[in-house]
Motif scaffolding. Structure first.
Motif, short mmCIF file in Angstrom:
data_model
loop_
_atom_site.label_atom_id
_atom_site.label_comp_id
_atom_site.label_asym_id
_atom_site.label_seq_id
_atom_site.Cartn_x
_atom_site.Cartn_y
_atom_site.Cartn_z
N CYS A 113 40.14 41.06 36.67
CA CYS A 113 38.88 40.38 37.00
C CYS A 113 37.92 41.42 37.57
O CYS A 113 38.32 42.32 38.31
N MET A 115 35.22 40.61 39.45
CA MET A 115 34.38 40.05 40.51
C MET A 115 34.66 40.65 41.89
O MET A 115 33.84 40.52 42.80
N GLY A 116 35.82 41.25 42.06
CA GLY A 116 36.08 42.04 43.27
C GLY A 116 36.18 41.26 44.57
O GLY A 116 35.87 41.83 45.63
N CYS A 117 36.60 40.00 44.55
CA CYS A 117 36.76 39.27 45.81
C CYS A 117 37.82 40.00 46.65
O CYS A 117 38.89 40.35 46.14
N PHE A 119 39.86 39.28 48.97
CA PHE A 119 41.15 38.68 49.36
C PHE A 119 42.06 38.46 48.17
O PHE A 119 43.11 37.83 48.31
N CYS A 120 41.69 38.95 46.99
CA CYS A 120 42.38 38.54 45.77
C CYS A 120 43.08 39.73 45.10
O CYS A 120 42.45 40.76 44.85
N THR A 122 44.28 39.84 42.03
CA THR A 122 43.76 40.04 40.66
C THR A 122 42.50 40.90 40.70
O THR A 122 42.31 41.79 39.87
N GLY A 123 41.63 40.62 41.70
CA GLY A 123 40.37 41.34 41.81
C GLY A 123 40.56 42.83 42.04
O GLY A 123 39.72 43.64 41.66
N GLY A 160 43.49 30.71 37.14
CA GLY A 160 44.48 31.78 37.21
C GLY A 160 43.78 33.12 37.32
O GLY A 160 42.83 33.28 38.09
N GLY A 162 41.21 35.96 36.63
CA GLY A 162 39.89 36.09 36.02
C GLY A 162 38.90 35.02 36.45
O GLY A 162 39.25 34.04 37.09
N GLU A 163 37.65 35.29 36.11
CA GLU A 163 36.54 34.37 36.42
C GLU A 163 36.14 33.70 35.09
O GLU A 163 35.56 34.34 34.21
N CYS A 196 33.78 31.56 41.08
CA CYS A 196 33.34 32.18 42.33
C CYS A 196 31.85 31.96 42.54
O CYS A 196 31.32 32.26 43.61
FE1 SF4 Z 1 37.50 36.48 42.74
FE2 SF4 Z 1 38.86 34.70 41.21
FE3 SF4 Z 1 38.30 37.16 40.28
FE4 SF4 Z 1 40.10 36.85 42.22
S1 SF4 Z 1 40.27 36.11 40.12
S2 SF4 Z 1 38.46 38.44 42.12
S3 SF4 Z 1 39.20 35.15 43.39
S4 SF4 Z 1 36.79 35.56 40.82
#
Ligand code: SF4
Length: 352
Positions: A113, A115-117, A119-120, A122-123, A160, A162-163, A196
């Motif tokens: 992903c 988006m770089g959140c 706390f995540c 995957t990010g 799951g 990804g965004e 997000c």
């Molecule tokens: Fe953010 Fe969801 Fe991507 Fe994790 S998977 S970085 S929470 S958008």
């Protein structure tokens, strides 16, 4: 030479066009869809309601590819994490979450992903690539056919890896495969897209799919949301909440706001009060999730007392605020923990 298309990436209309090139009638496309989604066909030769000659010609112009189940693990609480291997070798994950009489499938829309959140997990990987429609919907068709829980999956959440709205066109096409009567036939009331907060796409989704919408919110103000979720710098809370307010919600549907509680970051009583003020007037419910630590994570899980106090403030202000049990923590299947990496131990055996 161009590669033959994967027929599972095509909509009904696209299959109609494809077979028109062979001089075949439109209704044959529905027969093919039925074989793919209800019959579980993995080759054209299995489609015995089509003539042998037609099947052979289909093999010449199209392929049938699905993600392969590589590994499935079961957590102590019954949650299952399923690792899929895609045609190019990339790994993605789905999670099956038990309910009282049914299961919920949480499926991925991207490998990694962008988006770089903060706390995540995957990010942290960055984006490897967008999933194709066949890879998004294919997680569901495979879970349905190849896991014991498959027939009892009643809800689908696109939450799951990804965004989903950053892979909008493929996600929308996959939603149509999941919800159309010639696809898997799920009601759009049973499908939830979690985002997000890509504001322009929220409006578009409302017009084009009318599925349930969940927002990963996680902060009661722009300052903290900017820190936790870089997307907020582009689409701040005022814009996001306006898009939420405009999102069509027929019947008794409600928006869902997901709020991951992180100790000392967004879990104080003042934060709960600020959150209640922020969402005032929106027809919504709140899912509170205690942060799930993962190796190398910067945040901590709040104490049970802090979590209950936070929830109580929202309940006192007449919100539906549900404390979501964190499913599958021990196998890194919980919210924000999906990595698409094969662990060393093996769970239940992969499909034949
Ligand atoms: Fe953010 Fe969801 Fe991507 Fe994790 S998977 S970085 S929470 S958008």
């Amino acid at each position: 030479m161009t590669a033959k298309p994967n027929i599972r990436d095509l909509s009904l209309e696209e299959i109609e066009t494809l077979i028109a090139s062979l001089g075949k009638e439109k209704y044959r496309a529905r027969q093919i869809m039925k074989w793919l989604y209800s019959g579980g066909a993995t080759s054209f030769s299995e489609m015995t309601t089509l003539s042998r000659e037609f099947r052979t010609r289909m093999e010449g112009i199209a392929r049938i590819i699905e993600p392969a189940i590589d590994l499935a693990q079961t957590a102590r609480d019954g949650t299952k994490k399923v690792l899929f291997r895609l045609e190019d070798g990339l790994l993605i994950e789905s999670v099956l979450i038990p309910g009282r009489n049914h299961w919920t499938a949480c499926i991925s829309t991207q490998a990694g992903c962008a988006m770089g959140c903060r706390f995540c997990l995957t990010g942290r990987q960055g984006l490897k690539r967008n999933l194709l429609p066949s890879e998004i919907a294919g997680q569901m068709t495979m879970l349905r056919r190849h896991t014991p829980e498959g027939p009892r999956i009643k809800n689908i959440v696109l939450m799951g890896m990804g965004e989903p709205l950053a892979n909008y066109d493929h996600t929308l096409k996959a939603i149509r495969m999941l919800t159309s009567d010639h696809g898997l036939g799920f009601s759009n009331r049973k499908v939830t897209v979690s985002t997000c907060g890509i504001v322009p796409r929220i409006a578009q989704l409302g017009k084009e799919a009318c599925v349930n919408l969940a927002i990963s919110l996680n902060a009661p103000d722009d300052r903290r949301r900017n820190q936790l979720m870089p997307v907020n710098r582009k689409y701040p809370l005022a814009d996001l909440l306006r898009a939420c307010n405009d999102y069509p919600m027929p019947g008794r549907r409600m928006l869902t706001f997901e709020y991951i509680l992180m100790a000392g970051v967004n879990d104080s009583p003042t934060d709960a009060e600020q959150l209640a003020r922020l969402l005032r007037g929106l027809r919504c419910k709140l899912n509170l999730i205690a942060f799930n630590a993962f190796p190398g994570s910067d945040y901590r899980t709040p104490t049970p007392e802090a979590i209950s106090a936070f929830q109580q403030i929202l309940l006192d202000r007449h919100y539906t605020a549900i404390l979501r049990a964190s499913h599958g923590r021990d196998i890194l299947a919980a919210c924000g923990q999906l990595s698409g990496e094969a662990p060393s131990g093996r769970g239940f055996p992969p499909q034949e």
